[in-house]
Design a protein around this motif. Structure first.
Motif, short mmCIF file in Angstrom:
data_model
loop_
_atom_site.label_atom_id
_atom_site.label_comp_id
_atom_site.label_asym_id
_atom_site.label_seq_id
_atom_site.Cartn_x
_atom_site.Cartn_y
_atom_site.Cartn_z
N THR A 92 -9.33 8.75 9.43
CA THR A 92 -10.07 8.10 8.45
C THR A 92 -10.11 9.09 7.66
O THR A 92 -10.47 10.20 8.05
CB THR A 92 -11.50 7.05 8.25
N TYR A 93 -9.54 9.55 6.31
CA TYR A 93 -9.42 10.91 5.28
C TYR A 93 -10.52 10.75 4.50
O TYR A 93 -11.05 9.33 4.31
CB TYR A 93 -8.55 11.15 4.69
N ARG A 94 -11.58 11.32 3.75
CA ARG A 94 -12.19 11.02 2.79
C ARG A 94 -11.20 11.29 1.33
O ARG A 94 -10.03 11.91 1.40
CB ARG A 94 -12.67 12.96 2.64
N GLU A 95 -12.00 10.85 0.12
CA GLU A 95 -11.33 10.90 -0.46
C GLU A 95 -10.49 12.20 -1.31
O GLU A 95 -11.45 13.46 -1.21
CB GLU A 95 -13.02 9.82 -2.24
N GLY A 96 -9.79 12.29 -1.75
CA GLY A 96 -8.89 13.61 -1.84
C GLY A 96 -8.36 14.53 -0.74
O GLY A 96 -8.16 15.04 -1.32
N GLU A 97 -8.74 14.34 0.13
CA GLU A 97 -8.00 15.27 1.06
C GLU A 97 -6.86 14.55 1.55
O GLU A 97 -6.09 13.61 1.13
CB GLU A 97 -8.64 14.72 2.52
N LEU A 150 -2.70 4.61 -1.86
CA LEU A 150 -3.19 4.47 -0.20
C LEU A 150 -4.28 4.44 0.13
O LEU A 150 -5.44 5.11 -0.48
CB LEU A 150 -2.32 5.91 0.41
N GLY A 151 -4.71 3.83 0.86
CA GLY A 151 -6.37 3.86 1.65
C GLY A 151 -6.80 4.95 2.58
O GLY A 151 -6.05 5.78 2.44
N LEU A 152 -8.19 4.79 2.72
CA LEU A 152 -7.87 5.79 3.25
C LEU A 152 -7.78 6.51 5.18
O LEU A 152 -8.39 7.49 5.88
CB LEU A 152 -9.88 7.08 3.32
N THR A 153 -7.44 4.79 5.09
CA THR A 153 -7.69 4.47 7.23
C THR A 153 -5.96 4.61 7.37
O THR A 153 -5.44 3.86 6.76
CB THR A 153 -7.78 4.04 7.41
N ASP A 179 -1.07 15.63 5.92
CA ASP A 179 0.35 16.41 5.97
C ASP A 179 1.16 15.14 7.05
O ASP A 179 0.54 15.25 8.24
CB ASP A 179 0.26 17.27 6.68
N VAL A 180 2.11 14.84 6.48
CA VAL A 180 3.57 14.09 6.97
C VAL A 180 4.35 15.49 7.82
O VAL A 180 4.92 15.88 7.42
CB VAL A 180 4.02 13.06 6.83
N PRO A 181 5.01 15.51 9.20
CA PRO A 181 5.38 16.55 10.20
C PRO A 181 7.56 15.89 9.68
O PRO A 181 6.55 14.39 9.16
CB PRO A 181 5.18 16.62 11.02
N PRO A 182 8.03 17.31 9.07
CA PRO A 182 9.33 16.66 9.09
C PRO A 182 9.75 15.18 10.31
O PRO A 182 9.58 15.70 11.38
CB PRO A 182 10.28 17.51 9.43
N GLY A 183 10.18 14.58 9.76
CA GLY A 183 11.26 13.19 10.02
C GLY A 183 9.68 12.46 11.03
O GLY A 183 9.96 11.16 11.80
N GLY A 184 8.56 12.26 10.48
CA GLY A 184 7.20 11.79 10.96
C GLY A 184 6.91 10.94 9.68
O GLY A 184 7.62 10.58 8.67
N PHE A 185 5.80 10.16 10.34
CA PHE A 185 5.34 8.75 9.42
C PHE A 185 4.21 7.80 10.15
O PHE A 185 3.92 8.67 11.12
CB PHE A 185 6.21 7.46 9.52
N PHE A 186 3.85 7.31 8.86
CA PHE A 186 2.34 6.61 9.36
C PHE A 186 2.48 5.90 8.76
O PHE A 186 2.88 5.18 8.35
CB PHE A 186 0.89 7.47 9.10
N LEU A 187 1.52 4.60 9.38
CA LEU A 187 0.61 2.99 8.37
C LEU A 187 -0.28 3.26 8.28
O LEU A 187 -0.94 4.06 8.03
CB LEU A 187 1.13 2.08 9.98
N GLY A 188 -0.15 2.48 6.60
CA GLY A 188 -1.54 2.73 5.84
C GLY A 188 -0.95 1.26 5.20
O GLY A 188 -0.94 0.14 5.47
N VAL A 189 -2.53 1.39 4.47
CA VAL A 189 -2.77 0.22 4.02
C VAL A 189 -3.50 0.67 2.26
O VAL A 189 -3.89 1.78 2.01
CB VAL A 189 -4.03 -0.48 4.71
#
Length: 91
Positions: free
Chosen positions: A66-71, A40-43, A74-84
């Motif tokens: 945008t996250y730092r490399e290795g960070e 997964l990319g950082l954003t 945390d996805v909450p229960p029932g949550g989601f996100f879109l990534g590249v």
């Protein structure tokens, strides 16, 4: 669906292509016997609240992080996100 040797036999299917599994602790990526584990990319984008209508996704509001490399993310229960992914897939 393709298995490992079928994935490896198609040039340009995945770029950059790692022909073996790379593991760091319990996180890995690359070609495995079960397929290909991508990175997964950082954003990423999170829903900014409200109801998401799958029939009108253009109305959704998103928060980009945008996250730092290795960070950890945390996805909450029932949550989601879109990534590249870092890898590009030619289907």
């Amino acid at each position: 669906m393709l298995v490992d040797h079928e994935i490896a036999a198609v040039p340009g299917l995945i770029e950059p292509f790692i022909d073996h599994q790379v593991k760091a602790g319990n996180i890995g990526y690359g070609l495995t016997c079960a397929g290909y584990d991508c990175r997964l990319g950082l954003t990423v984008r999170w829903p900014a609240g409200g109801t998401l209508d799958p029939k009108r996704p253009e109305l959704a509001q998103w928060r980009e992080t945008t996250y730092r490399e290795g960070e950890a993310i945390d996805v909450p229960p029932g949550g989601f996100f879109l990534g590249v992914t870092i890898e590009r897939f030619a289907f």
